[in-house]
Design an enzyme around this catalytic site. Structure first.
Site, PDB file in Angstrom:
ATOM      1  CG  LEU A 287      -1.923  -1.091   1.421  1.00 56.99           C
ATOM      2  CD1 LEU A 287      -2.622  -0.959   2.776  1.00 56.99           C
ATOM      3  CD2 LEU A 287      -2.949  -1.059   0.301  1.00 56.99           C
ATOM      4  CG  ASP A 288       0.590   4.214  -2.983  1.00 56.92           C
ATOM      5  OD1 ASP A 288       1.387   3.353  -3.384  1.00 56.92           O
ATOM      6  OD2 ASP A 288      -0.253   4.773  -3.722  1.00 56.92           O
ATOM      7  CE  LYS A 289       5.341   8.957   4.752  1.00 54.28           C
ATOM      8  NZ  LYS A 289       6.154  10.185   4.618  1.00 54.28           N
TER       9      LYS A 289
END
Length: 329
Positions: free
Chosen positions: A142-144
């Protein structure tokens, strides 16, 4: 834990007699079950497998039982990463897998600008044995600043099977998001994605990119925004964010693809301030469904919408109610 160095892998085994008539790649995938069949097939095609001392490069070759197999290949080993005492919100855990609910501001894997303080470092601290699993068992990212559910494999066998399930599109991942603009109906975005030609931190829709498919439906419409439920069919970097921006409906708060906040006319100060303060993409991995890599049981988890998105949605709902008489959609 190490990263991006190559080490020599040497495996030996004898074909079992019950495997008589099996394809070579099928037999070896059964014997060396910690590696995927596609990886074993590549090793065969590239001449890394010998039967009774003779190189065989045809995966479809039939085996008789009793043959002696030697496999020599190079595999990637990861650069050293250290465990760090970072708390994880564990939704589910057994001997083979772990499901976590990732908060915002947490990078999944170390990289440029984020050498530590990641989910991977946390996993190495809480589960030292996971160092023997490639990428510390991380199957998808998942993105940051995207919140929500992620599955992690605790063993090589579990990871191999989860990666195969992901490739076969057997893992269902659903997200909730708030997009700019009013979307009247759901649909499917089928647009290939690749690295942006000039902005190296961005991805972009481009004909020569990798296939990317996102399904979406409208959950709730507001005066100038839309709440969406999205399902990934593929898992490209920034896929939902790029697809929504391509549709001219970027996600609220998206620093890379979103542009400025767009409050509707007559919006309250609270509304405008909430939009300004929402400094991450409004995207949450709300549901994860998969077949357990060892037992085969279908499992499903849900993660509630985080507080910052709940507050954003409430402000949008309140504003819409206030102007209900003027809305014509």
């Amino acid at each position: 834990m190490s990263d991006n160095t190559l080490k020599n892998l040497e495996l030996t085994a004898d074909i079992e007699h019950h495997q008589l008539g099996m394809r070579l790649d099928q037999a070896l995938a059964e014997i060396f079950s910690q590696y995927s069949r596609s990886r074993i097939k590549d090793w065969i095609v590239n001449g890394h497998v010998k039967i009774n001392g003779v190189v065989v490069d045809k995966p479809k070759e039939r085996v008789l039982g009793g043959e002696h197999i030697t496999l020599n290949a190079l595999i990637e080993e990861e650069t050293y990463h250290q465990g760090e005492q970072i708390s994880l919100n564990i939704v589910y855990e057994d001997d083979d897998i772990l499901v976590i609910n990732k908060p915002r501001d947490l990078v999944v894997h170390p990289g440029a600008g984020n050498p530590n303080g990641t989910v991977l470092n946390a996993l190495l601290y809480h589960y030292p044995d996971i160092a023997s699993v490639p990428r510390a068992g991380i199957v998808h990212r998942l993105d940051k600043d995207t919140t929500g559910l992620m599955v992690v494999a605790k063993t090589i066998e579990a990871q191999t099977r989860l990666v195969e399930s992901l490739q076969l599109r057997e893992i269902t991942r659903e997200y909730e998001a708030v997009a700019m603009g009013i979307m009247t109906a759901g649909g499917t975005i089928d647009k290939p994605i690749t690295r942006h030609p000039t902005k190296r931190t961005h991805m972009a829709v481009f004909p020569t990119g990798k296939p990317a498919v996102t399904h979406y439906r409208v959950m709730e419409k507001y005066r100038a925004h839309t709440r969406l439920r999205l399902r990934l069919e593929t898992g490209r970097t920034h896929q939902i964010r790029v697809h929504m921006a391509h549709m001219a409906h970027p996600l609220v708060g998206d620093q890379l693809y979103g542009g400025r906040p767009r409050p509707p006319k007559g919006a309250s100060e609270e509304f405008i301030q909430t939009l300004r303060d929402f400094d991450r993409q409004a995207l949450h991995a709300a549901m994860l469904r998969l077949f357990h890599p060892i037992t085969g049981e279908q499992m499903e988890w849900h993660a509630p919408i985080p507080e910052d998105m709940q507050q954003l949605i409430k402000v949008l709902q309140d504003d819409t109610k206030l102007y209900q008489d003027q809305i014509d959609w």
